[in-house]
Design a protein around this motif. Sequence first.
Motif, PDB file in Angstrom:
ATOM      1  N   GLY A 161       0.829  -1.304  -0.062  1.00 50.39           N
ATOM      2  CA  GLY A 161       0.029  -0.084  -0.027  1.00 50.39           C
ATOM      3  C   GLY A 161       0.878   1.162  -0.125  1.00 50.39           C
ATOM      4  N   ASP A 162       0.511   2.367   0.643  1.00 52.23           N
ATOM      5  CA  ASP A 162       1.134   3.626   0.824  1.00 52.23           C
ATOM      6  C   ASP A 162       2.253   3.562   1.922  1.00 52.23           C
ATOM      7  OD1 ASP A 162      -0.647   4.259  -1.151  1.00 52.23           O
ATOM      8  OD2 ASP A 162      -2.047   5.312   0.137  1.00 52.23           O
ATOM      9  N   ALA A 163       3.086   4.565   1.971  1.00 55.07           N
ATOM     10  CA  ALA A 163       3.896   4.794   2.939  1.00 55.07           C
ATOM     11  C   ALA A 163       3.810   6.243   3.429  1.00 55.07           C
ATOM     12  CB  ALA A 163       5.373   4.298   2.581  1.00 55.07           C
ATOM     13  N   GLY A 164       4.159   6.396   4.793  1.00 59.19           N
ATOM     14  CA  GLY A 164       4.113   7.764   5.340  1.00 59.19           C
ATOM     15  C   GLY A 164       5.275   8.738   4.918  1.00 59.19           C
ATOM     16  N   ASP A 165       5.075  10.125   5.580  1.00 59.51           N
ATOM     17  CA  ASP A 165       6.260  10.915   5.264  1.00 59.51           C
ATOM     18  C   ASP A 165       7.559  10.238   5.594  1.00 59.51           C
ATOM     19  OD1 ASP A 165       4.486  12.725   4.152  1.00 59.51           O
ATOM     20  OD2 ASP A 165       4.281  13.818   6.227  1.00 59.51           O
ATOM     21  N   TYR A 166       8.623  10.634   4.754  1.00 59.55           N
ATOM     22  CA  TYR A 166       9.975  10.448   5.197  1.00 59.55           C
ATOM     23  C   TYR A 166      10.500   8.744   5.108  1.00 59.55           C
ATOM     24  CZ  TYR A 166      10.753  15.073   6.944  1.00 59.55           C
ATOM     25  OH  TYR A 166      10.792  16.430   7.176  1.00 59.55           O
ATOM     26  N   ALA A 167       9.489   8.195   4.195  1.00 57.48           N
ATOM     27  CA  ALA A 167       9.896   6.714   3.942  1.00 57.48           C
ATOM     28  C   ALA A 167      11.454   6.681   3.250  1.00 57.48           C
ATOM     29  CB  ALA A 167       8.986   6.222   3.099  1.00 57.48           C
TER      30      ALA A 167
ATOM     31  N   ASP B 169      14.577  11.279   2.218  1.00 61.99           N
ATOM     32  CA  ASP B 169      15.396  12.440   2.920  1.00 61.99           C
ATOM     33  C   ASP B 169      16.773  11.631   3.383  1.00 61.99           C
ATOM     34  OD1 ASP B 169      15.448  15.186   3.834  1.00 61.99           O
ATOM     35  OD2 ASP B 169      15.451  14.122   5.748  1.00 61.99           O
ATOM     36  N   ARG B 170      17.825  12.339   2.965  1.00 63.49           N
ATOM     37  CA  ARG B 170      19.333  12.071   3.579  1.00 63.49           C
ATOM     38  C   ARG B 170      19.475  10.378   3.482  1.00 63.49           C
ATOM     39  NH1 ARG B 170      20.077  13.930   9.357  1.00 63.49           N
ATOM     40  NH2 ARG B 170      18.088  13.671   9.721  1.00 63.49           N
ATOM     41  N   MET B 171      19.002   9.768   2.488  1.00 58.11           N
ATOM     42  CA  MET B 171      19.165   8.677   2.051  1.00 58.11           C
ATOM     43  C   MET B 171      20.805   8.525   1.705  1.00 58.11           C
ATOM     44  SD  MET B 171      17.480   6.657  -1.107  1.00 58.11           S
ATOM     45  CE  MET B 171      18.082   5.269  -2.111  1.00 58.11           C
ATOM     46  N   ARG B 172      21.233   7.418   1.880  1.00 62.29           N
ATOM     47  CA  ARG B 172      22.853   7.325   1.953  1.00 62.29           C
ATOM     48  C   ARG B 172      23.156   6.405   0.602  1.00 62.29           C
ATOM     49  NH1 ARG B 172      27.453   7.377   6.186  1.00 62.29           N
ATOM     50  NH2 ARG B 172      29.162   6.881   4.855  1.00 62.29           N
ATOM     51  N   ARG B 173      22.696   5.113   0.669  1.00 64.21           N
ATOM     52  CA  ARG B 173      22.893   3.962  -0.192  1.00 64.21           C
ATOM     53  C   ARG B 173      21.492   3.254  -0.497  1.00 64.21           C
ATOM     54  NH1 ARG B 173      27.847   3.006   2.356  1.00 64.21           N
ATOM     55  NH2 ARG B 173      26.826   1.592   3.858  1.00 64.21           N
ATOM     56  N   GLY B 174      21.593   2.494  -1.418  1.00 61.49           N
ATOM     57  CA  GLY B 174      20.362   1.660  -1.609  1.00 61.49           C
ATOM     58  C   GLY B 174      19.482   2.139  -2.819  1.00 61.49           C
ATOM     59  N   LEU B 175      18.254   1.456  -2.974  1.00 59.42           N
ATOM     60  CA  LEU B 175      17.225   1.490  -4.085  1.00 59.42           C
ATOM     61  C   LEU B 175      15.672   1.713  -3.318  1.00 59.42           C
ATOM     62  CD1 LEU B 175      16.290   1.721  -6.980  1.00 59.42           C
ATOM     63  CD2 LEU B 175      16.453  -0.749  -6.714  1.00 59.42           C
ATOM     64  N   ILE B 176      15.094   2.834  -3.714  1.00 63.05           N
ATOM     65  CA  ILE B 176      13.879   2.879  -3.608  1.00 63.05           C
ATOM     66  C   ILE B 176      12.969   2.989  -4.800  1.00 63.05           C
ATOM     67  CG2 ILE B 176      11.918   4.649  -2.350  1.00 63.05           C
ATOM     68  CD1 ILE B 176      14.109   5.771  -0.562  1.00 63.05           C
ATOM     69  N   LEU B 177      11.890   2.254  -5.001  1.00 67.23           N
ATOM     70  CA  LEU B 177      10.921   2.249  -5.952  1.00 67.23           C
ATOM     71  C   LEU B 177       9.723   2.503  -5.448  1.00 67.23           C
ATOM     72  CD1 LEU B 177      12.016  -1.270  -7.771  1.00 67.23           C
ATOM     73  CD2 LEU B 177      12.206   1.129  -8.499  1.00 67.23           C
ATOM     74  N   VAL B 178       8.941   3.567  -6.060  1.00 71.12           N
ATOM     75  CA  VAL B 178       7.543   3.904  -5.912  1.00 71.12           C
ATOM     76  C   VAL B 178       6.869   4.360  -6.803  1.00 71.12           C
ATOM     77  CG1 VAL B 178       8.490   6.288  -5.292  1.00 71.12           C
ATOM     78  CG2 VAL B 178       6.587   5.344  -4.174  1.00 71.12           C
ATOM     79  N   GLU B 179       5.454   4.048  -6.706  1.00 76.14           N
ATOM     80  CA  GLU B 179       4.591   4.450  -7.882  1.00 76.14           C
ATOM     81  C   GLU B 179       4.373   6.026  -7.770  1.00 76.14           C
ATOM     82  OE1 GLU B 179       2.922   4.599 -11.221  1.00 76.14           O
ATOM     83  OE2 GLU B 179       3.792   2.635 -10.425  1.00 76.14           O
ATOM     84  N   ARG B 180       4.261   6.688  -6.585  1.00 81.52           N
ATOM     85  CA  ARG B 180       3.966   8.252  -6.571  1.00 81.52           C
ATOM     86  C   ARG B 180       4.600   8.581  -5.268  1.00 81.52           C
ATOM     87  NH1 ARG B 180      -0.889   6.615  -7.792  1.00 81.52           N
ATOM     88  NH2 ARG B 180      -1.642   7.041  -5.927  1.00 81.52           N
ATOM     89  N   ALA B 181       5.255   9.901  -5.377  1.00 77.08           N
ATOM     90  CA  ALA B 181       5.656  10.437  -4.122  1.00 77.08           C
ATOM     91  C   ALA B 181       5.373  11.972  -4.011  1.00 77.08           C
ATOM     92  CB  ALA B 181       7.301  10.279  -3.929  1.00 77.08           C
ATOM     93  N   GLY B 182       5.255  12.505  -2.847  1.00 73.85           N
ATOM     94  CA  GLY B 182       4.991  13.660  -2.550  1.00 73.85           C
ATOM     95  C   GLY B 182       6.131  14.749  -2.983  1.00 73.85           C
ATOM     96  N   ASP B 183       6.173  16.025  -2.268  1.00 71.30           N
ATOM     97  CA  ASP B 183       6.658  17.019  -2.504  1.00 71.30           C
ATOM     98  C   ASP B 183       8.342  16.689  -1.715  1.00 71.30           C
ATOM     99  OD1 ASP B 183       5.122  18.481  -3.616  1.00 71.30           O
ATOM    100  OD2 ASP B 183       4.710  19.770  -1.925  1.00 71.30           O
ATOM    101  N   TYR B 184       9.527  17.215  -2.254  1.00 75.94           N
ATOM    102  CA  TYR B 184      10.862  16.940  -1.612  1.00 75.94           C
ATOM    103  C   TYR B 184      11.238  15.419  -1.521  1.00 75.94           C
ATOM    104  CZ  TYR B 184       9.953  21.579  -0.093  1.00 75.94           C
ATOM    105  OH  TYR B 184       9.716  22.925  -0.075  1.00 75.94           O
TER     106      TYR B 184
END
Length: 186
Positions: free
Chosen positions: A45-51, A79-94
């Motif tokens: 499903g969805d994830a909150g802020d700062y995922a 935010d301040r991600m250091r390494r890795g991979l994030i896949l997401v369908e849609r994300a908010g601002d910033y």
Amino acid sequence: GTIRVVGDVGQRLGEGMAGGTLTVTGTAGPFAGTGATGGTITIAGDAGDYAGGAVYAAKAGLDGATLVIKGTAGRHLGDRMRRGLILVERAGDYAGSRMIAGTIAAGSVGDDAGYGMRRGTLLLGSHGRLTPTFVETGEHDLVFLRLLARSLKTLSPRHAEIAAGPLRRYSGDLATIAKGEIWAAA
């Protein structure tokens, strides 16, 4: 090991995870995947802020793991991600704000993607307003993009299609060390 959660979870899902697989069939609260150094976290499903972002007073957010969000992520994804991979369908601002390194692939994001980004890569199907501290460098056909598309294919064919299509590159954030890049569908 493997953990499968049926339903919704609260904040800090998979915090500090070092390996294995964590799957949630519902939604997750803020800071999902913070400090995770290995393994794969999948949220149906969805994830909150700062995922994938850093919790307060932490040096970095996601730090080597893979975070897959099949729904929508809130503001400040990675935010301040250091390494890795994030896949997401849609994300908010910033999305990708203050990013140190790593890769975020998103179908769409809101305004100010990559704000304060130092290094790293954002691969975007569409985006809102970019900050004026990102400079367009044109369209490129790089081997890196073909390799990225191939590696994304097993996790998300949709994101692999974005990487394989014509892309426009933006370099920045020029307000920092300017070694980050945004690849947006042309």
